[in-house]
Write an enzyme that holds these catalytic residues in place. Structure first.
Site, mmCIF file in Angstrom:
data_model
loop_
_atom_site.group_PDB
_atom_site.id
_atom_site.type_symbol
_atom_site.label_atom_id
_atom_site.label_comp_id
_atom_site.label_asym_id
_atom_site.label_seq_id
_atom_site.Cartn_x
_atom_site.Cartn_y
_atom_site.Cartn_z
ATOM 1 N N TYR A 1 140.632 101.407 54.315
ATOM 2 C CA TYR A 1 139.110 100.792 54.406
ATOM 3 C C TYR A 1 139.350 99.473 53.658
ATOM 4 C CZ TYR A 1 134.708 99.775 52.400
ATOM 5 O OH TYR A 1 133.622 98.974 52.025
ATOM 6 N N GLY B 1 143.315 106.333 42.712
ATOM 7 C CA GLY B 1 143.288 104.867 43.504
ATOM 8 C C GLY B 1 142.020 104.384 42.672
ATOM 9 N N SER C 1 133.889 93.370 50.122
ATOM 10 C CA SER C 1 133.728 94.391 49.020
ATOM 11 C C SER C 1 134.750 93.673 47.964
ATOM 12 C CB SER C 1 134.382 95.674 49.734
ATOM 13 O OG SER C 1 134.779 96.402 48.379
ATOM 14 N N LYS D 1 138.775 95.548 55.399
ATOM 15 C CA LYS D 1 137.671 94.410 54.896
ATOM 16 C C LYS D 1 138.673 93.484 54.802
ATOM 17 C CE LYS D 1 134.121 96.634 54.654
ATOM 18 N NZ LYS D 1 133.105 96.389 55.764
HETATM 19 P P1 NAD Z 1 126.069 102.835 56.136
HETATM 20 O O1 NAD Z 1 126.947 103.768 56.422
HETATM 21 O O2 NAD Z 1 124.813 103.176 55.266
HETATM 22 O O3 NAD Z 1 125.722 101.429 57.067
HETATM 23 C C1 NAD Z 1 126.684 101.468 58.085
HETATM 24 C C2 NAD Z 1 125.928 101.372 59.374
HETATM 25 O O4 NAD Z 1 126.926 101.006 60.416
HETATM 26 C C3 NAD Z 1 125.340 102.892 59.421
HETATM 27 O O5 NAD Z 1 124.189 102.812 59.977
HETATM 28 C C4 NAD Z 1 126.361 103.288 60.744
HETATM 29 O O6 NAD Z 1 125.578 104.172 61.577
HETATM 30 C C5 NAD Z 1 126.610 101.924 61.476
HETATM 31 N N1 NAD Z 1 127.850 101.858 62.338
HETATM 32 C C6 NAD Z 1 128.884 102.425 61.902
HETATM 33 N N2 NAD Z 1 129.945 102.464 63.061
HETATM 34 C C7 NAD Z 1 129.233 101.596 64.099
HETATM 35 C C8 NAD Z 1 129.734 101.081 65.183
HETATM 36 N N3 NAD Z 1 130.851 101.224 65.725
HETATM 37 N N4 NAD Z 1 128.577 100.490 65.760
HETATM 38 C C9 NAD Z 1 127.456 100.340 65.570
HETATM 39 N N5 NAD Z 1 127.046 100.713 64.110
HETATM 40 C C10 NAD Z 1 127.984 101.429 63.578
HETATM 41 O O7 NAD Z 1 126.864 101.959 54.806
HETATM 42 P P2 NAD Z 1 126.398 100.708 53.759
HETATM 43 O O8 NAD Z 1 126.409 101.207 52.398
HETATM 44 O O9 NAD Z 1 124.878 100.417 54.299
HETATM 45 O O10 NAD Z 1 127.266 99.719 53.918
HETATM 46 C C11 NAD Z 1 127.236 98.629 54.818
HETATM 47 C C12 NAD Z 1 128.424 97.690 55.010
HETATM 48 O O11 NAD Z 1 128.561 97.343 53.647
HETATM 49 C C13 NAD Z 1 129.546 98.395 55.298
HETATM 50 O O12 NAD Z 1 130.366 97.525 56.298
HETATM 51 C C14 NAD Z 1 130.438 98.844 54.098
HETATM 52 O O13 NAD Z 1 131.932 98.684 54.254
HETATM 53 C C15 NAD Z 1 130.082 97.705 53.185
HETATM 54 N N6 NAD Z 1 130.182 97.697 51.846
HETATM 55 C C16 NAD Z 1 129.473 98.703 51.407
HETATM 56 C C17 NAD Z 1 129.576 98.966 50.114
HETATM 57 C C18 NAD Z 1 128.742 100.312 49.259
HETATM 58 O O14 NAD Z 1 129.174 100.598 48.361
HETATM 59 N N7 NAD Z 1 127.887 100.878 49.966
HETATM 60 C C19 NAD Z 1 130.450 98.415 49.153
HETATM 61 C C20 NAD Z 1 130.948 97.203 49.611
HETATM 62 C C21 NAD Z 1 130.896 97.013 50.974
HETATM 63 N N1 UFG Z 2 132.624 108.780 40.038
HETATM 64 C C1 UFG Z 2 132.649 109.991 39.371
HETATM 65 N N2 UFG Z 2 132.425 110.909 39.985
HETATM 66 C C2 UFG Z 2 131.860 111.285 41.167
HETATM 67 C C3 UFG Z 2 131.729 109.835 41.905
HETATM 68 C C4 UFG Z 2 132.298 108.926 41.269
HETATM 69 O O1 UFG Z 2 132.961 110.192 38.140
HETATM 70 O O2 UFG Z 2 131.313 112.263 41.744
HETATM 71 C C5 UFG Z 2 133.182 107.758 39.314
HETATM 72 C C6 UFG Z 2 134.404 107.017 39.967
HETATM 73 O O3 UFG Z 2 135.541 107.677 39.417
HETATM 74 C C7 UFG Z 2 134.219 105.585 39.479
HETATM 75 C C8 UFG Z 2 132.709 105.463 39.523
HETATM 76 O O4 UFG Z 2 132.159 106.712 39.338
HETATM 77 O O5 UFG Z 2 134.739 105.480 38.238
HETATM 78 C C9 UFG Z 2 132.228 104.765 40.542
HETATM 79 O O6 UFG Z 2 132.766 105.232 41.831
HETATM 80 P P1 UFG Z 2 131.994 105.117 43.194
HETATM 81 O O7 UFG Z 2 132.708 105.872 44.189
HETATM 82 O O8 UFG Z 2 130.320 105.012 43.280
HETATM 83 O O9 UFG Z 2 132.284 103.617 43.520
HETATM 84 P P2 UFG Z 2 133.857 102.654 43.584
HETATM 85 O O10 UFG Z 2 133.799 101.682 42.593
HETATM 86 O O11 UFG Z 2 134.880 103.858 43.681
HETATM 87 O O12 UFG Z 2 133.633 101.976 45.104
HETATM 88 C C10 UFG Z 2 132.409 101.521 45.577
HETATM 89 C C11 UFG Z 2 132.643 101.547 47.130
HETATM 90 C C12 UFG Z 2 133.829 100.882 47.877
HETATM 91 C C13 UFG Z 2 133.754 99.403 47.302
HETATM 92 C C14 UFG Z 2 133.710 99.429 45.789
HETATM 93 C C15 UFG Z 2 133.732 98.055 45.440
HETATM 94 O O13 UFG Z 2 132.746 103.003 47.620
HETATM 95 O O14 UFG Z 2 133.739 100.957 49.253
HETATM 96 O O15 UFG Z 2 132.508 100.080 45.370
HETATM 97 O O16 UFG Z 2 132.476 97.395 46.156
HETATM 98 F F1 UFG Z 2 134.952 98.956 47.714
#
Ligand code: NAD
Ligand code: UFG
Length: 339
Positions: A149, A293, A124, A153
């Site tokens: 979290y 944060g 991330s 990572k």
């Molecule tokens: P998500 O929660 O939709 O997908 C994660 C999947 O992992 C889920 O299907 C969940 O059931 C499964 N899972 C969780 N714990 C498990 C375990 N112990 N064993 C097996 N399966 C398990 O999330 P996502 O948005 O698809 O994110 C996928 C990955 O990308 C995650 O590692 C997340 O941290 C990373 N990531 C996501 C974002 C974002 O904004 N969505 C940003 C940066 C990184």
């Molecule tokens: N925001 C709002 N209202 C809401 C939700 C979010 O104003 O109800 C704002 C937040 O304050 C931020 C922006 O929208 O300014 C984006 O927020 P998100 O929560 O959608 O995304 P973040 O950038 O905070 O975080 C996401 C993932 C993290 C990851 C990061 C960088 O949630 O896991 O992107 O990849 F680390």
């Protein structure tokens, strides 16, 4: 080639499975369904007219992993499985380190025992930390992390770097995602958060579809053009393509770090306005206090992925928002009704 996709029933995983199947990989999904959906995988099969082998189980379950590696000739692993809610991680650090850190450790042990040394890891942009200058570039050191979290990572990145240093057979891709949004253009699969969404895009979509009354915009006094935070939103289909690109192009062992983003920053208010224009839906909002944060603005320098993987984000903001809305409109309660 066979790919084990941990967390493949989740948001990014399910879209990546579609793209893997479309280019001819065999896919085995391991998912505990703690935040994923079996229905998502059924729909993946409908979209692709191909089948997915699904194993319900936990990535921390070493005997299960050993059985999987023995049963299938797995060539590489894409490791999505993990917990991802920043706020929850502050309240439940043990659960986050256990799933994200310990889960990755057990997976790597099972991979090494099975002689599988190729892994693509979901990292991330958060690993750059709050003090990094924008745009973030891969040559910058990782920064401090402010929640379990983000720390998990960063730790898994370090674990994979150490592994690669100790044994040159490992080929590791660390993909640092910026802010994935959007959905498959079919409207069949998309993001389906449980409970109140933490992230901006699903919250906007749920307000538009009438599930929530209004959006809280967290702060309008940041040092950005309109005072609201700026992020680099990228289409989840582009992100999925980034995984396919990193699987097929990094043939050299070692650690390969890539930012996956568009390189463009977009403010919260611009997201709302563009969503309203593209979909014709209104999104009532009010300005609320800052969320703890949050960083004022960050976006990617995505040049390395373009140069080395031939990957870049091709889908624009309007397409991301249109596809999000198609998914939300067709599935107002996500996969819930069929779970
Ligand atoms: P998500 O929660 O939709 O997908 C994660 C999947 O992992 C889920 O299907 C969940 O059931 C499964 N899972 C969780 N714990 C498990 C375990 N112990 N064993 C097996 N399966 C398990 O999330 P996502 O948005 O698809 O994110 C996928 C990955 O990308 C995650 O590692 C997340 O941290 C990373 N990531 C996501 C974002 C974002 O904004 N969505 C940003 C940066 C990184
Ligand atoms: N925001 C709002 N209202 C809401 C939700 C979010 O104003 O109800 C704002 C937040 O304050 C931020 C922006 O929208 O300014 C984006 O927020 P998100 O929560 O959608 O995304 P973040 O950038 O905070 O975080 C996401 C993932 C993290 C990851 C990061 C960088 O949630 O896991 O992107 O990849 F680390």
């Amino acid at each position: 080639m066979s790919i084990l996709v941990t967390g493949g029933a989740g948001y990014i995983g399910s879209h990546t499975v579609v793209q893997l199947l479309e280019v001819g990989y065999d896919v085995i999904v391991l998912d505990s369904l703690v935040n994923g959906s079996r229905e998502a995988l059924h729909r993946v099969e409908t979209i692709t007219s191909k089948s997915v082998r699904f194993v319900e189980g936990d990535v921390r379950d070493r005997p299960l992993l050993d059985r999987l590696f023995a049963e299938y000739a797995i060539d590489a692993v894409i490791h999505f499985a993990g917990l991802k809610a920043v706020g929850e991680s502050v309240e439940q650090p043990l659960a986050y380190y256990d799933t994200n850190m310990h889960g990755s450790l057990v997976l790597c042990q099972a991979m090494a025992a099975a002689g599988v040394y190729k892994i693509v890891f979901s990292s991330s942009a958060t690993v750059y930390g709050p003090d990094a200058p924008v745009p973030y570039i891969e040559t910058m050191p990782r920064g401090s992390t402010s929640n379990p979290y983000g720390s998990s990572k960063s730790m898994v990145e370090q674990l994979l770097m150490d592994l690669s240093r100790a044994d040159e057979r490992w080929s590791v891709s660390l993909l640092r995602y910026f802010n994935p949004i959007g959905a498959h253009p079919s409207g069949q699969i998309g993001e389906d958060p449980q409970g109140i969404p933490n992230n901006l895009m699903p919250f906007i979509a749920q307000v538009a579809v009438g599930r929530r009354l209004e959006l809280s915009v967290f702060g309008d006094d940041y040092s950005t053009e309109d005072g609201t935070c700026v992020r680099d939103y990228l289409h989840v289909m582009d992100l999925a393509d980034g995984h396919v690109a990193s699987l097929s192009s990094h043939r050299q062992p070692g650690v390969h770090i890539f930012n996956l983003g568009t390189g463009q920053g977009v403010s919260v208010l611009k997201m709302i306005k563009t969503f309203e224009q593209v979909t014709g839906q209104s999104v009532p909002y009010r300005i609320a206090p800052r969320r703890e944060g949050d960083i004022d603005a960050f976006w990617a320098d995505a040049g390395k992925a373009k140069r080395e993987l031939g990957w870049w984000a091709k889908r624009g903001l309007e397409e991301m928002l249109r596809d999000t809305w198609r998914w939300q409109k067709n599935n107002p309660h996500g996969y819930l009704s069929v779970k």
